[in-house]
Design a protein around this motif. Structure first.
Motif, PDB file in Angstrom:
ATOM      1  N   ILE A   1      45.715  15.923  45.187  1.00 38.43           N
ATOM      2  CA  ILE A   1      46.214  14.566  45.457  1.00 38.43           C
ATOM      3  C   ILE A   1      45.236  13.570  44.847  1.00 38.43           C
ATOM      4  O   ILE A   1      44.032  13.637  45.111  1.00 38.43           O
ATOM      5  CB  ILE A   1      46.373  14.330  46.965  1.00 38.43           C
ATOM      6  CG1 ILE A   1      47.433  15.294  47.520  1.00 38.43           C
ATOM      7  CG2 ILE A   1      46.756  12.885  47.257  1.00 38.43           C
ATOM      8  CD1 ILE A   1      47.534  15.298  49.024  1.00 38.43           C
ATOM      9  N   PRO A   2      45.704  12.653  44.014  1.00 37.07           N
ATOM     10  CA  PRO A   2      44.782  11.704  43.372  1.00 37.07           C
ATOM     11  C   PRO A   2      43.936  10.946  44.390  1.00 37.07           C
ATOM     12  O   PRO A   2      44.395  10.598  45.491  1.00 37.07           O
ATOM     13  CB  PRO A   2      45.729  10.769  42.616  1.00 37.07           C
ATOM     14  CG  PRO A   2      46.939  11.604  42.337  1.00 37.07           C
ATOM     15  CD  PRO A   2      47.100  12.483  43.537  1.00 37.07           C
ATOM     16  N   SER A   3      42.695  10.696  44.017  1.00 31.96           N
ATOM     17  CA  SER A   3      41.758   9.967  44.863  1.00 31.96           C
ATOM     18  C   SER A   3      40.818   9.191  43.968  1.00 31.96           C
ATOM     19  O   SER A   3      40.826   9.342  42.749  1.00 31.96           O
ATOM     20  CB  SER A   3      40.980  10.927  45.768  1.00 31.96           C
ATOM     21  OG  SER A   3      40.225  11.844  44.985  1.00 31.96           O
ATOM     22  N   GLY A   4      39.980   8.338  44.586  1.00 30.72           N
ATOM     23  CA  GLY A   4      39.090   7.525  43.767  1.00 30.72           C
ATOM     24  C   GLY A   4      37.846   7.111  44.527  1.00 30.72           C
ATOM     25  O   GLY A   4      37.727   7.273  45.752  1.00 30.72           O
ATOM     26  N   ILE A   5      36.907   6.548  43.793  1.00 30.13           N
ATOM     27  CA  ILE A   5      35.611   6.176  44.348  1.00 30.13           C
ATOM     28  C   ILE A   5      35.742   5.120  45.450  1.00 30.13           C
ATOM     29  O   ILE A   5      34.911   5.051  46.354  1.00 30.13           O
ATOM     30  CB  ILE A   5      34.668   5.705  43.222  1.00 30.13           C
ATOM     31  CG1 ILE A   5      33.212   5.690  43.697  1.00 30.13           C
ATOM     32  CG2 ILE A   5      35.104   4.360  42.640  1.00 30.13           C
ATOM     33  CD1 ILE A   5      32.202   5.540  42.573  1.00 30.13           C
TER      34      ILE A   5
ATOM     35  N   ARG B   1      41.697   4.087  50.265  1.00 33.33           N
ATOM     36  CA  ARG B   1      42.414   4.607  51.427  1.00 33.33           C
ATOM     37  C   ARG B   1      41.566   5.682  52.113  1.00 33.33           C
ATOM     38  O   ARG B   1      40.651   6.256  51.518  1.00 33.33           O
ATOM     39  CB  ARG B   1      43.767   5.194  51.017  1.00 33.33           C
ATOM     40  CG  ARG B   1      43.640   6.392  50.096  1.00 33.33           C
ATOM     41  CD  ARG B   1      44.991   6.902  49.594  1.00 33.33           C
ATOM     42  NE  ARG B   1      44.795   8.044  48.704  1.00 33.33           N
ATOM     43  CZ  ARG B   1      44.693   9.309  49.122  1.00 33.33           C
ATOM     44  NH1 ARG B   1      44.784   9.594  50.407  1.00 33.33           N
ATOM     45  NH2 ARG B   1      44.502  10.282  48.262  1.00 33.33           N
ATOM     46  N   VAL B   2      41.877   5.950  53.353  1.00 30.35           N
ATOM     47  CA  VAL B   2      41.248   7.062  54.062  1.00 30.35           C
ATOM     48  C   VAL B   2      41.798   8.368  53.495  1.00 30.35           C
ATOM     49  O   VAL B   2      43.013   8.535  53.356  1.00 30.35           O
ATOM     50  CB  VAL B   2      41.528   6.971  55.570  1.00 30.35           C
ATOM     51  CG1 VAL B   2      40.963   8.196  56.298  1.00 30.35           C
ATOM     52  CG2 VAL B   2      40.939   5.689  56.145  1.00 30.35           C
ATOM     53  N   LEU B   3      40.912   9.294  53.163  1.00 25.21           N
ATOM     54  CA  LEU B   3      41.322  10.571  52.563  1.00 25.21           C
ATOM     55  C   LEU B   3      41.785  11.536  53.652  1.00 25.21           C
ATOM     56  O   LEU B   3      41.188  12.578  53.914  1.00 25.21           O
ATOM     57  CB  LEU B   3      40.165  11.162  51.762  1.00 25.21           C
ATOM     58  CG  LEU B   3      39.730  10.334  50.543  1.00 25.21           C
ATOM     59  CD1 LEU B   3      38.413  10.852  49.981  1.00 25.21           C
ATOM     60  CD2 LEU B   3      40.820  10.343  49.473  1.00 25.21           C
ATOM     61  N   ARG B   4      42.881  11.185  54.292  1.00 29.60           N
ATOM     62  CA  ARG B   4      43.365  11.943  55.445  1.00 29.60           C
ATOM     63  C   ARG B   4      43.739  13.374  55.075  1.00 29.60           C
ATOM     64  O   ARG B   4      43.672  14.277  55.923  1.00 29.60           O
ATOM     65  CB  ARG B   4      44.567  11.226  56.072  1.00 29.60           C
ATOM     66  CG  ARG B   4      44.225   9.827  56.585  1.00 29.60           C
ATOM     67  CD  ARG B   4      45.414   9.142  57.234  1.00 29.60           C
ATOM     68  NE  ARG B   4      45.110   7.760  57.575  1.00 29.60           N
ATOM     69  CZ  ARG B   4      44.477   7.384  58.673  1.00 29.60           C
ATOM     70  NH1 ARG B   4      44.109   8.301  59.551  1.00 29.60           N
ATOM     71  NH2 ARG B   4      44.223   6.111  58.900  1.00 29.60           N
TER      72      ARG B   4
ATOM     73  N   ALA C   1      53.983  15.019  54.221  1.00 24.15           N
ATOM     74  CA  ALA C   1      53.657  15.226  52.814  1.00 24.15           C
ATOM     75  C   ALA C   1      53.314  13.888  52.150  1.00 24.15           C
ATOM     76  O   ALA C   1      53.974  12.875  52.399  1.00 24.15           O
ATOM     77  CB  ALA C   1      54.826  15.888  52.101  1.00 24.15           C
ATOM     78  N   ILE C   2      52.276  13.909  51.320  1.00 26.60           N
ATOM     79  CA  ILE C   2      51.862  12.704  50.614  1.00 26.60           C
ATOM     80  C   ILE C   2      52.552  12.679  49.258  1.00 26.60           C
ATOM     81  O   ILE C   2      52.496  13.644  48.486  1.00 26.60           O
ATOM     82  CB  ILE C   2      50.332  12.664  50.450  1.00 26.60           C
ATOM     83  CG1 ILE C   2      49.665  12.591  51.822  1.00 26.60           C
ATOM     84  CG2 ILE C   2      49.906  11.490  49.577  1.00 26.60           C
ATOM     85  CD1 ILE C   2      48.159  12.647  51.787  1.00 26.60           C
ATOM     86  N   ARG C   3      53.210  11.579  48.967  1.00 28.72           N
ATOM     87  CA  ARG C   3      53.938  11.455  47.703  1.00 28.72           C
ATOM     88  C   ARG C   3      53.154  10.578  46.748  1.00 28.72           C
ATOM     89  O   ARG C   3      52.494   9.625  47.148  1.00 28.72           O
ATOM     90  CB  ARG C   3      55.318  10.850  47.957  1.00 28.72           C
ATOM     91  CG  ARG C   3      56.179  11.665  48.917  1.00 28.72           C
ATOM     92  CD  ARG C   3      57.516  10.992  49.160  1.00 28.72           C
ATOM     93  NE  ARG C   3      58.282  10.864  47.923  1.00 28.72           N
ATOM     94  CZ  ARG C   3      59.480  10.254  47.863  1.00 28.72           C
ATOM     95  NH1 ARG C   3      60.014   9.737  48.956  1.00 28.72           N
ATOM     96  NH2 ARG C   3      60.115  10.165  46.709  1.00 28.72           N
ATOM     97  N   PHE C   4      53.223  10.934  45.478  1.00 25.34           N
ATOM     98  CA  PHE C   4      52.600  10.071  44.482  1.00 25.34           C
ATOM     99  C   PHE C   4      53.516   9.928  43.274  1.00 25.34           C
ATOM    100  O   PHE C   4      54.306  10.815  42.962  1.00 25.34           O
ATOM    101  CB  PHE C   4      51.204  10.548  44.089  1.00 25.34           C
ATOM    102  CG  PHE C   4      51.018  12.027  43.919  1.00 25.34           C
ATOM    103  CD1 PHE C   4      51.105  12.623  42.669  1.00 25.34           C
ATOM    104  CD2 PHE C   4      50.706  12.827  45.010  1.00 25.34           C
ATOM    105  CE1 PHE C   4      50.884  13.978  42.508  1.00 25.34           C
ATOM    106  CE2 PHE C   4      50.486  14.182  44.861  1.00 25.34           C
ATOM    107  CZ  PHE C   4      50.580  14.767  43.602  1.00 25.34           C
TER     108      PHE C   4
ATOM    109  N   ASP D   1      50.940   6.407  48.000  1.00 23.10           N
ATOM    110  CA  ASP D   1      51.279   5.427  49.034  1.00 23.10           C
ATOM    111  C   ASP D   1      51.016   4.022  48.479  1.00 23.10           C
ATOM    112  O   ASP D   1      51.590   3.643  47.478  1.00 23.10           O
ATOM    113  CB  ASP D   1      50.512   5.706  50.322  1.00 23.10           C
ATOM    114  CG  ASP D   1      50.907   7.047  50.939  1.00 23.10           C
ATOM    115  OD1 ASP D   1      52.062   7.457  50.742  1.00 23.10           O
ATOM    116  OD2 ASP D   1      50.063   7.671  51.601  1.00 23.10           O
ATOM    117  N   GLN D   2      50.097   3.267  49.078  1.00 22.25           N
ATOM    118  CA  GLN D   2      49.837   1.900  48.625  1.00 22.25           C
ATOM    119  C   GLN D   2      48.610   1.792  47.715  1.00 22.25           C
ATOM    120  O   GLN D   2      48.202   0.688  47.370  1.00 22.25           O
ATOM    121  CB  GLN D   2      49.631   0.997  49.847  1.00 22.25           C
ATOM    122  CG  GLN D   2      50.794   0.984  50.822  1.00 22.25           C
ATOM    123  CD  GLN D   2      52.084   0.518  50.170  1.00 22.25           C
ATOM    124  OE1 GLN D   2      52.110  -0.515  49.500  1.00 22.25           O
ATOM    125  NE2 GLN D   2      53.157   1.273  50.348  1.00 22.25           N
TER     126      GLN D   2
END
Length: 498
Positions: free
Chosen positions: A413-417, A439-442, A453-456, A478-479
Motif C-alpha cells: 500500500i503506498p505510503s510516504g514520509i 495519514r496514520v499507517l493503520r 480493504a484500503i483502496r488506491f 483514501d484522502q
C-alpha cells in the motif's frame, strides 16, 4: 510506549540486502517493509526531513528547498538552510514563523512529552529536526557541530562521557560522527532521559554518494558501516528496548540517481537574454538557486516574463518536468508547465519556476537504474537527487515493534514520509493536527486485520508546449496522495519510446 526513528540519509531501498545491511534486514524480517514508500518534492534533505517532523508537504511547512530566496526580506535574502545559525536567526526574527506548520517537537511538548534528536547531517538539517528545542528543553545533539546542539549543559555532559564532537570530514565518508551519535544514544540519552520520541539520523550514505557515486565501493562501505552502528542500537533494542515498549521506524529522506552530463543553467539562460545569478543582487533579473532542483526567482514576475522563461526551458534537452503557480488544478500560469500544487509545492516561499533535470532509467556503471543531467562542479558519475525520477522519490520505510504487525512481510500500500508523524502521534495517543497531510499507517498496526480493504487510485497528468511533453504520475490512498514520478521529453523522443 516510546518511539525510535532511525534515518539513513539518501539510502535507496534497493541497496538494502542481507550482505550490505544485515541489521536493517533483521528489522525487516521481524516487522513490515513499506515497499511503495515515497518522499516529497523537491526530493531534498531539508524539504524531506521537515516533512517527516511536520507530517506535511512543503506547501504546509514552508521549507521549499535546501536553498531558497526570502522575498519578504528587505533586501531579498538568499537562504541556505544548511546554516544552523541562520536558521535560528530567521526563526527568532519571524517570532517562530520559520516553519509554517507545527512540528513533532512543538506537538509533543504541548502534550507533556519529549523529543531527542541525534544527527550527523549538516548543522542546519540537525536544527530543523526540532528547531525550537531550546524553548522546550529538548535535547538536540549533532555528531559534529556545537552550534546545532542544545542545551549546552547536556552537550558538555555528553562530551565528558563520550569525548569531544569529532570534526566533520570534507568530502570523505563520515565514520566518526556515526559512532559518536550511536554511543550518545546508548550510553547517555537513553539511560539519562528515556525520551518519548528519539530521532537518530545517520547523515550517510548521502555525503559519500555525492562525492564517490551511488553504488561505488566507498558508498557501499559507508552503508555497511552505518548499518553496523545501527546494529548496536538493535542489540540494545533486543536486550532492553522492546521490553521498555520502544517501537522502531527506519526511514530515509530520498534516493539517489547518477549524474551523467553537466549543464550550466545560468549560462544557458544568458543566451535567452536574461541576466541570471545565483543570489539576489543589483542587475540580476533571474535568480537561479544553486542545486539539483531547478528553482528560479524572477525580478519581473509578470505572466509574460514567466512564460518567456518556461518556453526557454522547454527548448532545452536537459529540462525535465516544470512547475509554476497554479492556473487551475493541473496547469501552471506559464503555458506548458504543471501547477506546483500538483506536487504540493505551492508555498508562498516557492520559486516562480521549479524544474527537475531530465532523467531516465538507464542503468549506471554500478548496475543501478536512474541517470540524469545535473548542474554542479563535480564530475559525472556521482550521486544526485532532488527531482522526480522514481528512484529519487523512493525512500526507505520499515516499522517494527509490539505496536506493529509482526509479519516479516512487505506492505504494497503506498505510503510516504509525511505518514510517520501522524502514526507516531496516534501511537502515543496525542491528537493529530489538521496541518498534517500524511495519514496514520493503520494497515501496518497490530489491528490491521480488522480494517476494511484500503483502496488506491493512480493518476496521470500530461501537458506540454510545442515539442515538449511532460507527464506526472501520482497515486491516491483514501484522502492522501503520493508522487510516483515525473518525466519529460521532446515529442520525437516520446513517440520513439512509445
Amino acid at each position: 510506549m516510546k518511539i525510535l526513528i532511525v534515518s539513513f540519509d539518501g539510502l535507496r531501498p534497493d541497496l538494502i540486502s542481507p550482505e550490505l545491511t544485515p541489521n536493517i534486514e533483521r528489522v525487516q524480517r521481524s516487522g513490515t517493509m513499506l515497499s511503495r514508500h515515497r518522499t516529497v518534492y523537491p526530493s531534498e534533505t531539508r524539504v524531506a526531513f521537515p516533512s517527516l517532523v511536520t507530517g506535511a508537504t512543503s506547501s504546509k511547512h514552508g521549507m521549499v528547498g535546501n536553498k531558497y530566496v526570502d522575498r519578504k526580506a528587505v533586501p531579498q535574502l538568499y537562504v541556505d538552510t544548511a546554516d544552523a545559525r541562520l536558521v535560528d536567526r530567521l526563526n527568532r526574527e519571524s517570532n517562530g514563523g520559520l516553519m509554517t506548520a507545527p512540528t513533532l517537537g512543538e506537538i509533543l511538548h504541548k502534550a507533556g512529552k519529549s523529543l531527542a534528536v541525534l544527527a550527523t547531517n549538516t548543522p542546519g538539517t540537525t536544527r530543523l529536526f526540532n528547531h525550537q528545542a531550546e524553548a522546550f528543553g529538548h535535547l538536540r545533539l549533532s555528531g559534529h557541530f556545537p552550534e546545532a546542539c542544545s542545551p549546552n549543559d547536556l552537550l558538555d555532559q555528553a562530551e565528558a562521557d563520550l569525548g569531544p564532537l569529532p570534526p566533520a570530514p570534507q568530502g570523505e565518508p563520515d565514520t566518526d560522527g556515526q559512532v559518536w551519535i550511536t554511543s550518545a544514544f546508548l550510553d547517555f540519552v537513553w539511560p539519562k532521559l528515556e525520551p518519548d520520541v528519539t530521532i537518530i539520523s545517520y547523515g550517510e550514505p548521502d555525503t559519500t554518494s555525492h562525492f564517490h557515486g551511488t553504488g561505488a565501493a566507498a558508498t557501499r562501505d559507508i552503508i555497511s558501516f552505518c548499518d553496523a552502528q545501527f546494529g548496536r542500537v538493535l542489540d540494545w533494542w533486543d536486550a532492553e528496548g522492546r521490553a521498555a515498549g520502544v517501537q522502531i521506524i527506519i526511514a530515509s529522506d530520498h534516493g539517489h540517481i547518477t549524474a551523467h552530463s553537466r549543464v550550466s543553467v545560468i549560462e544557458e539562460l544568458k543566451a535567452d537574454g536574461f541576466n541570471p545569478g545565483p543570489a539576489p543582487e543589483a542587475g540580476v533579473d533571474l535568480v537561479v538557486v544553486p542545486g539539483q532542483v531547478g528553482a528560479l526567482y524572477l525580478t519581473d514576475r509578470s505572466e509574460n516574463n514567466l512564460g518567456r522563461v518556461v518556453e526557454a526551458l522547454t527548448e532545452r534537452p536537459w529540462c525535465g518536468p516544470i512547475f509554476t503557480a497554479p492556473r487551475n488544478a493541473v496547469e501552471g500560469l506559464a503555458r506548458g508547465s504543471f501547477a506546483s500544487s500538483l506536487v504540493f509545492a505551492d508555498h508562498d516561499r516557492a520559486p516562480d519556476v521549479y524544474f527537475s533535470f531530465r532523467a531516465d532509467d538507464v542503468v549506471d556503471e554500478f548496475g543501478l537504474a536512474g541517470i540524469t543531467w545535473y548542474d554542479n562542479a563535480r564530475r559525472p558519475g556521482l550521486g544526485v537527487h532532488g527531482g522526480l525520477h522514481p528512484k529519487e522519490l523512493a525512500a526507505v520505510g520499515i516499522v517494527a515493534g509490539a505496536a506493529f504487525r509482526d509479519a516479516g512481510q512487505d506492505s504494497d500500500i503506498p505510503s510516504g514520509i509525511c505518514d510517520f508523524a501522524p502514526t507516531v502521534l496516534h501511537l502515543l495517543g496525542v491528537p493529530i493536527p489538521v496541518s498534517m497531510t500524511g495519514r496514520v499507517l493503520r494497515e501496518v498496526l497490530q489491528n490491521a486485520a480488522d480494517l476494511p480493504a484500503i483502496r488506491f487510485e493512480p493518476e496521470v497528468f500530461e501537458t506540454g508546449l510545442n515539442g515538449y511533453r511532460q507527464i506526472l504520475r501520482r497515486i491516491c490512498v483514501d484522502q492522501t496522495t503520493y508522487l510516483e514520478g515525473g518525466s519529460a521529453a521532446s515529442n520525437d523522443i516520446a513517440e520513439a519510446a512509445e
